[in-house]
Design a protein around this motif. Structure first.
Motif: not given
Lengths: 383, 296, 431
Positions: A46-56
């Motif tokens: 979902v984060i990726h599809a919003a154009g952001m980079m997910p970072f754990r």
């Protein structure tokens, strides 16, 4: 010792600059956003599809002092994983995150999010409310939570997440899962291509860089293993189990005693990549996948699926032993471990119950206990 | 000025089997156990105990290992280090023994040592050492099946006992007997932590308790603490105790009473169990390697 | 040791615990409600033993399971954490049960209240239940999981009601209703008893009645001066309500509690000669510390608010509709203030702050449970909020809920003495 793999070196460089990794830095330089996520129930797609980079959000390569965190999260009760993250947040080391997304899996992570959002200045999105079981009711409930999460992200960043985008993101993340599975299938060999420490470098990097780039590295790694035929000498085969582990040096120390760590059940390991998002309605599929019905988190009821899963891993990877890293105060793990430990022991796998702090080193008694465990597996001499 | 008496001292010892001749042995193997309080060396001739030494640990692990070896070999004419085919280090200082061929943990070594010392029927081993306690389940071959270790803390260990001996000015070797020589068993001191127990003990002395009573209260507290480790692992017969504290009857008797199982009577110095196990491993590994070599 | 089925279950220890409740009643009750509390606890234990001996179904549960269900299904039931904890607190067998729990891997960092029942099962001391039911409380990792271990030890079936974190939403309520339905069908299957829905309607009506009285109790505590409730009794009324949910005895108890308070108000006498320090108790007062409570009274310190036990939201209680019993049970679950403390911190920090302000507290004490990761983790946050929003100082101490030794009491006394000095200084400044 087998030759160092070039791709592993490259991957190691990503982790070296943790937390603000080189790829994350480049991403930010392009004016793009990064969303930090805490628990594996948060759907990265979902984060990726919003154009952001997910970072754990995790700890780094070594144990750190937790002086700041201990002021705000009670050190006697909250696990060192949660306190390590809070410490890094309070030190400002996670300042590059635009917001944080969390869930409600366990006490430590819940209170980390709440206490953290009060004392540091990174915005925190409403937590995804994660049920403790999986059945149709739980899937339905979590579907609602995932949809809510989508809305919250859209609102926070002023963007729209289209169905096309989520389908693409799922495909991208499923590709990672497929390739990590391929890599782990190679670990089933008597002479595995990677050490457990190297595998952990790979897993760490996966959540600290843009996924497209990681997938490229992963493909390259698979290719390099194929062309070089790299393999490590046969040794007793063990799994390290636990909540999560991010320090390859620890795994390396274990392996230096003469074992191969061929698999794990970590939240940042097998549990992270094991299950695919299925076809069909992408949002429903995400909800189902992110409750991890097969390889569940120790907090999930009933505990049977998890026991069966670990027992199956032990067979598939032909394990001789398991080191169960019991992070102090990780109640879900402590209360779940006895549920499968006896079964695995009855199935002929030696299990070492080892209490340790998150990021903790390999010294004194810890070393002696692990060494004695390795001797139980390998010291076969006729007296 | 009178020489200061050191109450923590215990007698360092050596042993050589007069009926054996090392020159006739095919394999001479040895084990050295460097612990935090004491160090031992055991020499085996073809798998049988030939000689051993038991000494205080020195300032560093290499030094302790050297001391143990010097003491062990000094009464054996002609036997020098080079004649030992294989030597294994164990104990807390195991990785820092310069002349060892290999290191094996004290857990595996005590398991095997206890098996030799007490026979194949031993299933539960309690090792009460200088700085920690362990309980070990073993099979009939002396292989470790599971183990527990207490936290690193002087409570319930040899080091704690020495501190107490100094404080009460009682020779450490007499603590056990004195603690049993009481009209009535007192309540255990409430804390086994050496620091707290010390202040509690001095309070008891001031309030008129005899030394014997205080020692009884302390030994009881230590026994109770060790009981937890035993209960957790589950005591299966036969039960044996190794390590220095096994010589303290005051603790052994109390543990036996608590668990309702009597420990086997030792035939050897209980402190050598670790080094003995190491020497046995050395013998076995050397044999295995030679077999391989001759096969090749 | 391995986690294996316990072959020898012996209820002697359990039965020896029952008369201890009578001793407590005779030695520590100073109010009628306290006497009733111990009598009703004994009655419940007797019901359990009679069911066990008579071969009738008996179910044991963790705190916050909707026990109205037992009554409506004609099943004997008891809360395992409460009763194991209560017994061990006074029987001097803590070491034994905790070692037994540790033997199967349950470490001391698990909250002793939720570790104690594991120990009781591991020793084979707890009567064998037909089934075990637990819940995730709101979020308590221990409550949600310890039943699995106990189920494995006794080889009995286990069901867990999982509760959403954001429980007050419609979605949360709907989820809970379904969970309660599943729990009922689990119990029907395991006990062979059928749910009597007419009886369930009656039971929820009685629980609602208990809660309505509890609202009155809370209002009276907030407004009456001096404080008409005995310090530390919030713990008792809470557990009694949970054990006797949906039963007339529970209503009678609440009524007795209220009547006694009203008598105090009428006589104009509090429990403390002079209320020098009116304190809000943020978490729970450590149970079993009768001596400390008595000492506090002599110092003029009174717990004038125990929001965890008394803070009922009147409007929410009114929404409970017994004619729809399942939804009513879900709401009852949510209205219980205790559960709020294991939910989002905003919910219960507001409860504490409002209670502190409305009851005119001079300060706050937070004796949180050492191993409670939900309450302990936010103790600093609560302290800061009480300072910022209510201008109050807080004494924060972690105490194990089962550690009531003399040494701990002494330690707490010392800390309270220092804290009283802080409060004196604050008053002087204001003056």
């Amino acid at each position: 010792m087998a030759e160092m793999l070039k791709t592993i070196e490259e991957i190691g460089k990503v982790n070296a600059s943790f937390p603000f990794t080189e790829p994350a830095r480049k991403w930010k330089e392009q004016g793009k956003k990064i969303v930090g996520w805490i628990c594996i129930n948060v759907p990265e797609e979902v984060i990726h599809a919003a154009g952001m980079m997910p970072f754990r959000l995790t700890g780094g390569n070594e144990e750190i002092s937790l002086d700041l965190a201990n002021e705000y999260l009670f050190s006697g009760g909250t696990c060192s994983f949660s306190r390590t993250i809070l410490e890094l947040q309070l030190r400002g080391e996670y300042g590059f995150l635009d917001c944080i997304a969390g869930a409600t899996p366990c006490e430590g992570v819940i209170r980390l999010a709440e206490v953290g959002s009060y004392y540091h200045n990174i915005p925190t999105l409403p937590l995804l409310d994660t049920p403790r079981k999986f059945n149709d009711l739980a899937y339905k409930f979590y579907h609602g939570e995932v949809m809510e999460f989508k809305k919250n992200l859209e609102k926070f960043f002023g963007v729209t997440i289209t169905d096309e985008a989520i389908v693409d993101s799922i495909a991208l993340y499923n590709k990672t899962r497929t390739d990590l599975k391929k890599l782990h299938d190679l670990m089933k060999s008597n002479t595995p291509p990677l050490s457990g420490a190297e595998m952990l470098e790979v897993l760490n990097a996966a959540v600290r860089m843009p996924r497209e780039d990681f997938n490229t590295l992963l493909e390259k790694l698979l290719e390099e293993i194929k062309t070089t035929g790299r393999s490590l000498p046969a040794a007793p085969r063990i799994m390290i189990s636990g909540a999560l582990l991010n320090t390859p040096s620890f795994v390396q120390s274990v392996e230096s005693l003469g074992v191969n760590v061929v698999v794990d059940d970590f939240c940042n390991g097998s549990r992270y990549w094991w299950e695919q998002v299925e076809d069909g309605d992408p949002w429903k599929a995400l909800a189902k996948r992110y409750l991890l019905p097969k390889c569940s988190c120790p907090r999930i009821n009933p505990p049977q699926n998890r026991t069966d899963w670990i027992s199956q891993i032990a067979k598939d990877f032909r394990l001789d032993g398991i080191i169960a890293l019991t992070m102090r105060c990780c109640a879900p793990y402590i209360l779940n471990l006895p549920m499968w430990k006896t079964r695995l022991e009855d199935e002929g796998v030696t299990v070492l119950d080892l209490d340790i702090e998150y990021g903790g080193g390999f010294s004194g008694q810890i070393r002696t206990r692990i060494e004695a465990f390795v001797e139980m597996l390998s010291l076969e001499v006729e007296i | 000025m009178a020489e200061k008496k050191e109450y923590f001292r215990w007698v360092e010892s050596t042993y050589v089997n007069p009926e054996m001749d090392w020159k006739k042995a095919d394999i001479i193997s040895a084990g050295i156990d460097v612990g935090s309080v004491s160090s031992q060396m055991v020499v085996l001739c073809d798998g049988q105990i030939y000689a051993y030494s038991n000494t205080r640990s020195g300032s560093s692990s290499p030094k302790s290992a050297n001391n143990a070896m010097d003491l062990c070999l000094k009464d054996i004419p002609g036997l020098t280090f080079d004649r030992i085919n294989y030597l294994i280090g164990t104990g807390y200082g195991r990785v820092n023994i310069p002349f060892a061929h290999k290191a094996i943990t004290e857990i595996s070594c005590h398991a095997l040592g206890a098996n030799f010392m007490y026979g194949p029927s031993v299933r539960t081993v309690l090792d009460m050492g200088g700085q920690d306690c362990k309980t070990i389940h073993i099979d009939e071959k002396g292989k470790c099946l599971s183990f527990l270790m207490n936290d690193k803390c002087a409570a319930g260990t040899g080091r704690g006992m020495e501190v107490f001996a100094e404080m009460l000015k009682v020779p450490v070797t007499e603590i056990g007997d004195m603690s049993l020589d009481v009209a009535e068993e007192p309540e255990a001191v409430s804390s086994t932590c050496v620091v707290f127990a010390k202040s509690e003990a001095s309070g008891l002395l001031k309030s008129g308790w005899s030394k014997n009573m205080v020692l009884a209260a302390y030994c009881k507290a230590m026994a109770t603490r060790i009981l937890e480790l035993l209960t957790r692992i589950g005591v299966e017969k036969e039960f044996a105790i190794t390590g220095g504290i096994a010589k303290n009857k005051g603790i052994v008797k109390r543990i036996e009473k608590l668990i309702g199982v009597e420990a086997l009577i030792p035939k050897y110095d209980t402190q050598i169990a670790g080094a003995l196990g190491a020497a046995m491993f050395a013998n076995a590994i050397y044999k295995k390697q030679n077999k391989k070599m001759s096969a090749a | 040791m391995k986690l294996r089925k316990i072959e020898n279950i012996d209820t002697t220890m359990f039965e020896q615990g029952i008369p201890i409740m009578a001793q407590l009643r005779d030695h520590h009750s100073t109010t009628r409600a306290e006497t009733m509390f111990y009598d009703l606890t004994i009655k419940l234990c007797d019901e359990v033993m009679s069911a066990v001996k008579g071969g009738r179904p008996f179910v044991t549960n963790v705190m916050s399971f909707p026990t109205e269900i037992y009554w409506a299904m004609d099943i004997a039931g008891i809360e395992y954490d409460f009763i194991a904890g209560m017994f061990s607190l006074y029987m001097g067998n803590k070491d034994e049960i905790f070692t037994a729990a540790k033997s199967i891997g349950i470490r001391p960092e698990i909250c002793s209240a939720q570790r104690a029942p594991i120990g009781w099962f591991a020793k084979g001391w707890f009567p064998k239940p037909t089934a075990i039911v637990n819940t995730s409380l709101c979020q308590c990792d221990n409550c949600a999981q310890n039943a699995n271990i106990m189920g494995a030890l006794y080889d009995v079936p286990v069901f867990c009601i999982t509760r959403p974190y954001l429980f007050w939403t419609q979605k949360g309520l709907d989820f809970m209703v379904e969970e309660i339905k599943d729990a009922i069908s689990f119990l029907e299957k395991t006990t062979g008893h059928k749910m009597n829905y007419d009886k369930l309607v009656e039971a929820t009506r009685l629980t609602k009645k208990q809660m309505e009285i509890s609202v009155e109790i809370h209002n009276l505590i907030k407004t009456a001066r001096p404080c008409p409730v005995k310090s530390g009794t919030g713990f008792l009324i809470h557990f009694l309500r949970m054990m006797y949910a949906g039963r007339q005895e529970g209503v009678d108890y609440c009524q007795a509690f209220l009547d006694e308070m009203k008598e105090r108000v009428a006589s104009g006498k509090g429990y403390t000669p002079e209320e020098k320090y009116r304190l809000v108790s943020c978490y729970t007062f450590p149970p079993g510390m009768h001596g400390l409570l008595d000492w506090m009274e002599t110092q003029g310190a009174t717990l004038v608010a125990e929001p965890m036990y008394h803070y009922y939201n009147e409007a929410e209680v009114a929404k409970i509709d017994p004619t729809k019993p399942l939804e009513a049970l879900a709401r009852i679950f949510y209205v219980e203030p205790y559960h709020g403390f294991y939910g989002p911190y905003e919910v219960f920090s507001d409860m504490i702050i409002n209670d502190a302000i409305q009851s005119g507290a001079d300060g706050a004490v937070n004796f949180f449970n050492t191993n409670c990761r939900m309450c302990g983790a936010v103790s600093r946050l609560i302290k800061d909020q009480l300072r910022d929003k209510a201008g109050l100082s807080t004494l924060t101490v972690d105490v194990d809920v089962m550690e009531n030794s003399a040494a701990v009491e002494e330690e707490l006394k010392k800390k309270l003495e220092q804290f009283f000095l802080v409060l004196d200084n604050a008053k002087r400044k204001v003056a």
